[in-house]
Design a protein around this motif. Structure first.
Motif, PDB file in Angstrom:
ATOM      1  N   ILE A  84      -0.138  10.033 -64.083  1.00 46.53           N
ATOM      2  CA  ILE A  84      -1.397  10.796 -63.986  1.00 46.53           C
ATOM      3  C   ILE A  84      -2.224   9.542 -63.709  1.00 46.53           C
ATOM      4  O   ILE A  84      -2.980  10.576 -62.532  1.00 46.53           O
ATOM      5  CB  ILE A  84      -1.194  11.564 -64.923  1.00 46.53           C
ATOM      6  CG1 ILE A  84      -0.376  12.622 -65.298  1.00 46.53           C
ATOM      7  CG2 ILE A  84      -2.603  11.814 -65.372  1.00 46.53           C
ATOM      8  CD1 ILE A  84      -0.317  13.663 -63.954  1.00 46.53           C
ATOM      9  N   TYR A  85      -2.013   8.824 -64.000  1.00 47.90           N
ATOM     10  CA  TYR A  85      -3.059   7.537 -63.685  1.00 47.90           C
ATOM     11  C   TYR A  85      -3.020   6.534 -62.616  1.00 47.90           C
ATOM     12  O   TYR A  85      -3.237   6.931 -61.856  1.00 47.90           O
ATOM     13  CB  TYR A  85      -2.771   6.182 -65.076  1.00 47.90           C
ATOM     14  CG  TYR A  85      -3.542   6.757 -66.246  1.00 47.90           C
ATOM     15  CD1 TYR A  85      -5.188   6.762 -65.915  1.00 47.90           C
ATOM     16  CD2 TYR A  85      -2.689   6.448 -67.447  1.00 47.90           C
ATOM     17  CE1 TYR A  85      -5.616   6.890 -67.335  1.00 47.90           C
ATOM     18  CE2 TYR A  85      -3.202   6.617 -68.680  1.00 47.90           C
ATOM     19  CZ  TYR A  85      -5.423   6.447 -68.530  1.00 47.90           C
ATOM     20  OH  TYR A  85      -5.811   6.800 -69.810  1.00 47.90           O
ATOM     21  N   ASP A  86      -1.341   6.897 -62.110  1.00 48.21           N
ATOM     22  CA  ASP A  86      -1.292   6.808 -60.425  1.00 48.21           C
ATOM     23  C   ASP A  86      -1.825   7.723 -60.375  1.00 48.21           C
ATOM     24  O   ASP A  86      -2.270   7.652 -58.846  1.00 48.21           O
ATOM     25  CB  ASP A  86       0.480   6.245 -60.315  1.00 48.21           C
ATOM     26  CG  ASP A  86       1.195   5.285 -61.277  1.00 48.21           C
ATOM     27  OD1 ASP A  86      -0.019   4.515 -61.334  1.00 48.21           O
ATOM     28  OD2 ASP A  86       1.973   4.721 -61.309  1.00 48.21           O
ATOM     29  N   ASP A  87      -1.284   9.027 -60.102  1.00 48.92           N
ATOM     30  CA  ASP A  87      -2.000   9.828 -59.398  1.00 48.92           C
ATOM     31  C   ASP A  87      -3.807  10.167 -59.110  1.00 48.92           C
ATOM     32  O   ASP A  87      -4.450  10.261 -58.507  1.00 48.92           O
ATOM     33  CB  ASP A  87      -2.178  11.499 -59.881  1.00 48.92           C
ATOM     34  CG  ASP A  87      -0.440  12.189 -59.174  1.00 48.92           C
ATOM     35  OD1 ASP A  87       0.081  10.910 -58.309  1.00 48.92           O
ATOM     36  OD2 ASP A  87       0.306  13.108 -60.477  1.00 48.92           O
ATOM     37  N   PHE A  88      -4.903   9.946 -60.285  1.00 48.12           N
ATOM     38  CA  PHE A  88      -6.102   9.499 -60.196  1.00 48.12           C
ATOM     39  C   PHE A  88      -6.007   8.482 -59.144  1.00 48.12           C
ATOM     40  O   PHE A  88      -6.966   8.339 -59.074  1.00 48.12           O
ATOM     41  CB  PHE A  88      -6.388   8.688 -61.311  1.00 48.12           C
ATOM     42  CG  PHE A  88      -6.794   9.985 -62.533  1.00 48.12           C
ATOM     43  CD1 PHE A  88      -7.842  11.393 -62.061  1.00 48.12           C
ATOM     44  CD2 PHE A  88      -6.402  10.667 -64.394  1.00 48.12           C
ATOM     45  CE1 PHE A  88      -8.280  11.895 -63.336  1.00 48.12           C
ATOM     46  CE2 PHE A  88      -6.484  11.432 -64.737  1.00 48.12           C
ATOM     47  CZ  PHE A  88      -7.405  12.075 -64.358  1.00 48.12           C
ATOM     48  N   GLN A  89      -5.803   6.999 -59.014  1.00 44.35           N
ATOM     49  CA  GLN A  89      -6.044   5.906 -58.656  1.00 44.35           C
ATOM     50  C   GLN A  89      -5.191   6.715 -57.408  1.00 44.35           C
ATOM     51  O   GLN A  89      -6.534   6.032 -56.521  1.00 44.35           O
ATOM     52  CB  GLN A  89      -5.050   4.943 -59.101  1.00 44.35           C
ATOM     53  CG  GLN A  89      -5.029   3.285 -58.479  1.00 44.35           C
ATOM     54  CD  GLN A  89      -5.031   2.180 -58.606  1.00 44.35           C
ATOM     55  OE1 GLN A  89      -3.596   2.110 -59.583  1.00 44.35           O
ATOM     56  NE2 GLN A  89      -4.995   1.246 -57.829  1.00 44.35           N
TER      57      GLN A  89
END
Length: 129
Positions: free
Chosen positions: A62-67
């Motif tokens: 999810i952090y990767d999706d945010f970035q």
């Protein structure tokens, strides 16, 4: 403006230091003001020499999706309309849908979701289990 003489009337005194001539006007803080204040209070993260633990509120994916979503938004803002391809728009929609789904999962059962997220980092402590 003085209507009788059609001349501007100038104020004889400058505004208060860092302030405005308008009574009650708030001073707009700059980033430097905020950092300076945090330094003075000793509340700036990482200033005590210790490496601060980054909160793990979401899974790594999810952090990767945010970035990735934020990078697409940045590109769109900098380059304007038409700067994102159809594939990038589809990817953006998928990323933001996953982020929203994750937030809904979290809101449905925060304590259980915290444990699930912590386990994805291999950091589930014994007091949480």
């Amino acid at each position: 403006w003085n209507r009788a003489t059609s001349r501007r009337i100038m104020m004889s005194s400058p505004p208060a230091e860092g302030g405005s001539r308008i009574q009650g006007a708030k001073k707009v803080l700059t980033a430097a003001d905020v950092i300076g204040k945090a330094n003075a209070q000793g509340s700036l993260p990482g200033k005590d020499g210790e490496k601060e633990e980054i909160p793990k509120l979401f899974t790594k994916e999810i952090y990767d999706d945010f970035q990735s979503a934020l990078l697409k938004l940045e590109k769109r803002v900098k380059e304007g309309p038409g700067s994102l391809s159809a594939e990038e728009i589809d990817a953006f929609k998928g990323e933001t849908d996953r982020i929203v789904d994750e937030m809904k999962l979290y809101l449905n059962n925060p304590e259980e979701r915290k444990k699930e997220i912590a386990s994805t980092y291999g950091m589930l402590s014994s007091e949480e289990s």
